[in-house]
Design an enzyme around this catalytic site. Structure first.
Site, PDB file in Angstrom:
ATOM      1  CB  CYS A  43      -0.919   0.006   1.222  1.00  0.00           C
ATOM      2  SG  CYS A  43      -0.031   0.251   2.755  1.00  0.00           S
ATOM      3  CG  ASP A  96      11.068 -35.345  -5.390  1.00  0.00           C
ATOM      4  OD1 ASP A  96      11.664 -36.422  -5.231  1.00  0.00           O
ATOM      5  OD2 ASP A  96      11.417 -34.280  -4.867  1.00  0.00           O
ATOM      6  CG  ASP A 143      11.956 -30.268  -4.151  1.00  0.00           C
ATOM      7  OD1 ASP A 143      12.083 -31.466  -4.485  1.00  0.00           O
ATOM      8  OD2 ASP A 143      12.300 -29.841  -3.046  1.00  0.00           O
TER       9      ASP A 143
END
Lengths: 736, 54
Positions: free
Chosen positions: A48, A453, A631
């Site tokens: 913001c 995995d 990953d």
């Protein structure tokens, strides 16, 4: 978490949680020039106006800072300064405010994509200007039909042409260039019929204007370009945004290396390292180059490299690969190769092979175009011949054939896929899922077999203590030693025990355990051998032993906890009839535990990267379309080989760049979101192509019969484009 | 009808002014940070930063 207790940290409106400060030397990312120093950072958590002014003001207050400008849309923070201010102070100032910060090296691909996007936007604006103004003149010609004098009409056409010709040549050059380059190689793409239709429409209109004819297609030509450029622009913007998101994720990973130059340690960018450099690896640091260890005894977490969940003891002479994390003691090592080669040349080669195969994937749009081009051109040619045979004049026959080409021009076809992809990618983006390519949606939707995995994907990749009621007292005692260590098992023990005191003079023996004297009693925490429990030394499950003096040792058991939502995801996939399989490089029993917890019967343990690739080849041979989720470095090759692939946000950057999408957050729920969004997107794309086909079925007979005036063409073209766009935006995306 | 000789050029000129200013804005990078532009208007330069959000 010091930041969590500080209410002024982070976004003042609470739109994003405060981030934990993390220290790494980033001075290597500063670009120095005579005018001053420039640093680009990527800032997370700024949401913001309060964040914006807080960050900019605090950095501007630093000595010598001449410019500090934060881009709130993409989180890039540009800082310029003179003098000897350290880059780490700049990053430290931002991170002390409670925002995540990482250095960012802008690459050439990004600025190229940006100028491409600008070029498309300007071409689109020019086409829009021309379309609006020519339409103004065309509407007066159409509404004045029968009343307007020939001279007036001629003047109107001439003005239209004066606007449309330069505009069409300027905006259309994107299509002309692309069409020309494929035609020269003897192929055809969507740009060939587009260019042909635009150029013919312009040519016919010019001759008609000169002859004083009634119909000119200037408005159709520029409107066509305008609609097509909307599709192109959306496509380019989507690609750039996903590229930027992937880059931000990569920037979060450590990219600096401490190099020893003589006796002086200097922080340099990983890409400056060459083979033979001596590097220092601090405890807790992730390696970015492959090294041979020269000095130091430590343990390394190699879960991202091999999938192995237990740390490995490292001594001089051992070889460590990029992606491993050094755990206990500082290491000194010699770089084996430059960072760019260190991510294993083999894996890079396998990646390339996979990419090549994937680029052969035929998108729905490609299939539609290959059906469409011959059909349209044959129809136009037959129309010309038909009208000539029927006794029409050459001029009339050409006019009708050209109007057929214009009316069938693939406006709707060019918008059908990009609009859906932009809507879907935008929705997923807000959910923390980043797509790396537009056609990823189509491929994910087709998958019928999911290969997971284990370490780091199905599980958190961090051990967690298995609590038992007898543990409580021992746990607190053992934690006094564990608090002094960075070993993952010690950290898991501390996480379970909570805050407390640390024993004095804790000694860490890599590969064995910890030792300290507490109130004159020798206490040890570590492996079974370390506490003298020879009998159980053979078990390989995750465990720590604790012993005080001569009393009997106590055992703590750990497990690699499942990610939240893993069970739901597997169960939902199975209910939909999608095959689920676990393919892990970890030990047999570790994988078996996870497989039985998820009741997956199909699992393989101890798989090397080559084994994984082989298994995927086998599945492909069986005709399965595999969605691979992984990953590690050891998954990278199989990720690029699979029909579609996803990687979690914490994955190695090779794995992320090998996959079609990256999801963030601890849970696995994003996988289902992605699959659902993909199948909805695919349905919408097929619907859109069907709508475009229906439109052609109606429009083509009208054009062939010679009823297509410029007015009919304008209504038909804009109508079909609007219908296709509305269908893409139609509700139904709310769930994502 | 003579009015057309005046009105058409005027309409085109107005459109052209819009087009040129749009191209200028794109080149200047005015569309690079739409969120930032929306937020910056709320920052009150005369007061401490935190007040902007309250």
């Amino acid at each position: 978490m010091t930041a969590a207790g500080n209410p002024s940290a982070g976004c003042p409106r609470g739109l994003a949680p405060a981030e934990q400060a993390h220290a790494s030397d980033i001075s290597a990312f500063v670009r120095r020039s005579p005018e001053g120093n420039t640093l680009q950072l990527t800032v997370r958590g700024a949401k913001c106006a309060g964040c914006l002014s807080k960050i900019e003001k605090s950095v501007q207050a630093l000595p010598g800072v001449t410019q500090a400008r934060l881009n709130l849309s993409n989180g890039r923070f540009d800082v310029r300064w003179r003098g000897d201010l350290s880059a780490n102070d700049v990053a430290g100032t931002v991170s002390a405010l409670g925002y995540g910060v990482a250095p960012f090296a802008p690459d050439a691909a990004d600025s190229a994509a940006k100028s491409e996007e600008r070029k498309l936007l300007i071409a689109m604006a020019v086409a829009a200007f021309a379309a609006a103004n020519v339409m103004l003149l065309s509407v007066s010609i159409w509404s004045g039909h029968g009343e307007m004098g020939e001279t007036t009409r001629r003047v109107m056409h001439a003005i239209s042409g004066a606007i449309a010709l330069p505009a069409a040549l300027f905006s259309g050059r994107i299509f002309f260039q692309s069409a020309w380059s494929v035609l020269r190689r003897g192929h055809a793409n969507m740009d060939v019929p587009i260019s042909l239709a635009v150029l013919l429409a312009l040519g016919v209109s010019v001759t008609e204007t000169i002859r004083g004819g009634e119909h000119a297609y200037f408005d159709a030509a520029v409107m066509l370009l305008f609609f097509l450029l909307i599709g192109r622009f959306l496509d380019a913007r989507l690609r750039r945004r996903t590229h930027a998101a992937a880059q931000d994720l990569a920037a979060l990973q450590a990219r600096t290396v401490t190099r020893l130059e003589g006796t002086e340690a200097r922080s340099v960018r990983a890409d400056e390292i060459i083979a033979g450099d001596i590097v220092l690896v601090a405890p807790g640091e992730r390696l970015t180059v492959d090294i041979d260890v020269l000095d130091g005894v430590s343990e390394a977490d190699e879960s991202l490299v091999s999938g192995e969940s237990l740390p490995r003891a490292v001594a001089p002479g051992a070889r460590l690969f990029a992606g491993s994390i050094n755990l206990t003691q500082p290491l000194r090592g010699r770089a084996i190769s430059a960072a760019s080669d260190s991510l294993l040349a083999d894996i890079a080669r396998m990646l390339e092979a996979g990419e090549q195969r994937r680029s052969k994937y035929r998108r729905i749009a490609d299939k539609a175009v290959s059906l469409y081009i011959p059909l349209v051109h044959t129809t136009a040619a037959l129309t010309l011949i038909g009208w000539l045979l029927a006794g029409a004049g050459v001029r009339e026959a050409i006019m009708i054939a050209v109007s057929t080409l214009i009316i069938t021009c693939p406006c709707a076809l060019a918008l059908a896929a990009p609009v859906v992809q932009v809507v879907a990618a935008g929705r997923l983006f807000r959910k923390g899922v980043f797509l790396r390519s537009g056609d990823a949606l189509e491929r994910i939707a087709e998958c019928d077999h999911v290969v997971f995995d284990k370490t780091g994907t199905l599980t958190l990749g961090e051990p967690e203590l298995v609590r038992s009621p007898h543990d409580q007292d021992k746990l607190q005692r053992a934690a006094r030693l564990a608090r002094a260590s960075r070993h993952p098992l010690s950290r898991a023990l501390v996480a379970a025990a909570g805050a407390g005191s640390v024993a004095a003079h804790v000694k860490e023996h890599p590969g064995l355990g910890l030792e300290a004297e507490i109130n004159g009693v020798r206490c040890r925490l570590g492996s079974a051998e370390w506490v003298g429990e020879e009998a159980s030394a053979a078990t390989t499950s995750l465990q720590l032993w604790y012993v005080e003096g001569d009393s009997s040792p106590h055992r703590f058991l750990f497990e690699d906890a499942l990610r939240p939502g893993a069970g739901d995801v597997v169960e939902t996939l199975r209910r939909r009839g999608i095959g689920v399989e676990i393919l892990s490089g970890d030990r047999q029993d570790a994988v078996a535990t996870i497989a039985s917890a998820l009741s997956v019967t199909d699992w393989r343990a101890g798989a090397s990267p080559a084994d994984k690739v082989e298994r995927l080849e086998q599945l492909r041979a069986e005709g399965r379309k595999v969605l691979m989720i992984g990953d590690g470095l050891n998954d990278a090759a199989s990720l690029s080989l699979a029909h579609a692939s996803l990687a979690p946000g914490g994955a190695m950057d090779v794995s992320q760049s090998a996959s079609d999408g990256v999801y963030t957050g601890a849970g696995l729920g994003a996988i289902l979101t992605m699959i659902d969004a993909s199948s909805l997107a695919r349905r919408r794309m097929v619907q859109n192509f069907s709508l475009a086909a229906i439109y052609n079925f109606i429009a083509v007979p009208i054009a062939v019969a010679g009823f297509a005036t410029p007015l009919v063409a304008a209504i038909a073209m804009s109508g079909s484009s609007i219908i296709v766009t509305l269908n893409a935006l139609r509700p139904g995306w709310k769930r994502f | 009808m003579e009015m057309l000789a005046f009105l058409i050029p005027v309409a085109l000129m107005l459109g052209l002014v819009g087009l040129v200013s749009f191209i200028w804005a794109v080149r200047e990078g005015q569309f690079d940070d739409p969120d930032g532009a929306a937020a910056r208007i709320l920052i009150d330069e005369d007061h401490p930063a935190e007040q902007a959000c309250k």
